[in-house]
Design a protein around this motif. Sequence first.
Motif, mmCIF file in Angstrom:
data_model
loop_
_atom_site.group_PDB
_atom_site.id
_atom_site.type_symbol
_atom_site.label_atom_id
_atom_site.label_comp_id
_atom_site.label_asym_id
_atom_site.label_seq_id
_atom_site.Cartn_x
_atom_site.Cartn_y
_atom_site.Cartn_z
ATOM 1 N N ALA A 118 -63.628 -48.451 -44.505
ATOM 2 C CA ALA A 118 -62.440 -48.704 -43.851
ATOM 3 C C ALA A 118 -62.566 -48.864 -42.280
ATOM 4 O O ALA A 118 -62.240 -49.951 -41.723
ATOM 5 N N LEU A 137 -57.120 -51.701 -54.149
ATOM 6 C CA LEU A 137 -58.141 -50.909 -54.612
ATOM 7 C C LEU A 137 -58.411 -50.631 -56.154
ATOM 8 O O LEU A 137 -57.267 -50.726 -56.697
ATOM 9 N N GLU B 11 -55.370 -43.870 -56.447
ATOM 10 C CA GLU B 11 -54.881 -45.156 -55.639
ATOM 11 C C GLU B 11 -53.899 -44.931 -54.517
ATOM 12 O O GLU B 11 -54.507 -45.530 -53.513
ATOM 13 N N LEU B 14 -55.305 -43.018 -51.817
ATOM 14 C CA LEU B 14 -56.203 -43.619 -50.891
ATOM 15 C C LEU B 14 -55.630 -44.559 -49.956
ATOM 16 O O LEU B 14 -56.039 -44.866 -48.881
ATOM 17 N N ILE B 17 -54.411 -43.417 -46.753
ATOM 18 C CA ILE B 17 -55.272 -42.977 -46.028
ATOM 19 C C ILE B 17 -56.052 -44.232 -45.245
ATOM 20 O O ILE B 17 -56.021 -44.157 -44.210
ATOM 21 N N LEU B 18 -56.123 -45.193 -46.178
ATOM 22 C CA LEU B 18 -56.669 -46.518 -45.407
ATOM 23 C C LEU B 18 -55.719 -47.187 -44.650
ATOM 24 O O LEU B 18 -56.278 -47.684 -43.326
#
Lengths: 340, 340
Positions: A118, A137, B11, B14, B17-18
Amino acid sequence: MKNTKVSSVGERALISILSEIFKTSDGREKEQEGILIGAGSDDCAVLDLKGEDCLVVTTDMLHRTTDFPEEMTPWQIGWMSAAVNFSDIAAMGAEPTGLVMAIGMPVDTETAFVVSLAKGMQACAEFCGTAIIGGDLDTHAELTITGTALGRVKKSQLLLRRGARPGDLVCVTGYTGSAGVALEALQLRKPVSENILKALFEPVPRTKEARTLAESGAVTSMMDTSDGLAMSLYDLSRQSHVGFRIRESALPILKEVREFALDPNKLREFALYTGGDFELLITIDPQKIKKVQNICNLVVIGECTKYEAGIVLESPECKLITIEQRGYQQLKAKAVDRST
Amino acid sequence: MKNTKVSSVGERALISILSEIFKTSDGREKEQEGILIGAGSDDCAVLDLKGEDCLVVTTDMLHRTTDFPEEMTPWQIGWMSAAVNFSDIAAMGAEPTGLVMAIGMPVDTETAFVVSLAKGMQACAEFCGTAIIGGDLDTHAELTITGTALGRVKKSQLLLRRGARPGDLVCVTGYTGSAGVALEALQLRKPVSENILKALFEPVPRTKEARTLAESGAVTSMMDTSDGLAMSLYDLSRQSHVGFRIRESALPILKEVREFALDPNKLREFALYTGGDFELLITIDPQKIKKVQNICNLVVIGECTKYEAGIVLESPECKLITIEQRGYQQLKAKAVDRST
C-alpha cells in the motif's frame, strides 16, 4: 469460433471481438451517453464531462507470477501496480485524478507485506499528484492486483493514438530496452546495475511530461510503450493510418543496455521488442519540434510516412529493415514473454 | 503487526489500516484535488467534478472458485461481474456512466466462453443504461474478473452511509436471504426453483430505484446489502452513529426461502447473515415515507434508534435479540462463507 482457445487468438484479436460485442447497442446511443472513446482503441476510455473537460479511465490487471519478478519488494509491487495505470493516463495527456486498487491475496499473506504494498502504491500516486481513492480486498490463491486510474483533460488537449500525419516527427521519452534487459538478466542470473533493475521494478509514469506535451498543442498522437516500441508503433500506425521510418542510431539506449546486448541483433531485440519501459511514444508537428524540445525531455527517433510505406528501421548503413509486429502480448504468451 | 496474517485481521480491519496509509498526505490537500470521499468509508469513492455534479467510482474483484458457483453459465458470470459494480453505483444514488472490465483467464479458455462472458456483461450494462467502455485482458491460472464502474450524480443528491438520524425509517428493496438459500441449496445439493437460483446468479442492480430515491430528497443514508443485511446495518450504524431496531416480521422474505429454512433460527440466519442479494438498505425521513412508497418498491423493516441502543431484532413476540456483526467478509473466510 467453436472450440477455439484464446491462446490461438491472441490479446489484440480478442480485444477486437469483445469491442464489437460492447458496441451492440448502436453507436449514436452511446455518444448521447457521453462516451467519446470506447473499448479497444486507445490507452484509456474517454467520457464526456459535458463542460470543456473529459474524463479518461484505464484498468490493468497484474499477477504475482507473470508480472512481478521474485526479486521485487512488496513496495515495488505496489509502485508498479499504480505506475502502469498512471502511464495510460499520461498517454492521453491527462492529469491523474485518482486510483482505485482491487487486491486479491492469499489468506496467509502477512499484514506487513500488504502495508508495504500500500505504501508503494501511495508513493506512486503522490508522485503523480493524486491519491488512492478506493479499492477492494479479496482472497485469492495468487497475488492479483487490478488498478483503475482516472484522469481529467480538456477536450482540446486530449491526445489519442490517431492524429499522426506523414511528415510528423516520431519521438520518445526516456530510454528503450532497459526493462527488457533487466528481465533477461534476472532470468539468466546475469549481473546488472541497480539502475537497470529499477527501470523494470519502478517504472516512472510520464505524467508531468504528458501534461507539458498536451498543453504544447504540438502533439498529433501519443501512447505509451508498455508492450514494447514495435507494438506501439503498430498500434499508432493502425489508428493514425501512417507508416514509420525509425532511425536505429537515434534510439535512446543506455550504455549498459548496449553492453549487455553484445551484438546489434540482440540490441535491436531489446530496443524494439521488449516491454516494461512505460515511456511515451509521440508524434509531433515538425514546425513545432523546437518549441517542444525546449520544454520536455524527448528524443526524435524518426518520422511518419505514408501508411503504405510500412514500419521500417533505417540502420546506420541506411539499410531498411521491416519492424515486426511483435512484443509483449498477453494470452499468446508465457510468463517470460516480456523478453522477446 | 509483524508476522500477523491478513486472515487473522479480516477485511474490514485491513481496510482501515490501508485507508490510513492512503491518507498520509494531509486531508486538506486531497480536498483541493477534488476527492470528496476517499478509500474505506462508502460503497464508492467520490470525486468533485467542479460543477454541480460529482463522479462516483467503485471496483470489485471476483474469482472463479470463490465467487462463481460451478453451475453458473459464462453469460451469468459476465452479468454478475457487472452487476456487483453497478450495485455500488446505485448505493450512492448515482447514474451509471460506464464500466471497465479487467479479465484474467487461463490460456486454454475457449473463445466462445469469453464471448458469452462479454455478452452477459454487456446485457447488464445495457440494463443499467450504460456500456462497457474499456478493459484489460490477461492470462491467469484462475478466471479473475475485476470490474470498475463509474457513475455521476448531483452533489445535492449524493447518498452516503452517513446521514441517518434516530427516528428515520429503515427500508429495503426486494427480498432478503434468497441468494443465501440458493448457495446453500447448491452446496447441499437440495432442489430449489429457478427463481431462487437467479437471485444468486443474476442479481439485479437497483439502478433505477436508486435514482428515484436520490431524486426524492427523502433518503438520509443508503448502501447495498451485498455482504448481508446485518453487515450493512453495522456499516450504516458506524457511519451514521445510529442504532437500529429491525422488526423480524417485516423482513421481506420469499415463501420458498421460508420453506427452505424450516425453522425460525435458520431463517434468521439466511435473512440477516448471508450475502449476495445486492438490494438497497435505505433510511428515510418518516415525514416523507408515503411519498417514497408511491414512487419506489420498498419495505419498511424498522427504525433508526440512538447509537447506544445497538442493533437489535424485534421478534414477533416483541423479544429483542442483538443482531450480530457477521456476514460475508473477505479474508476471514473460505469459499463457502456466503452461506453463514
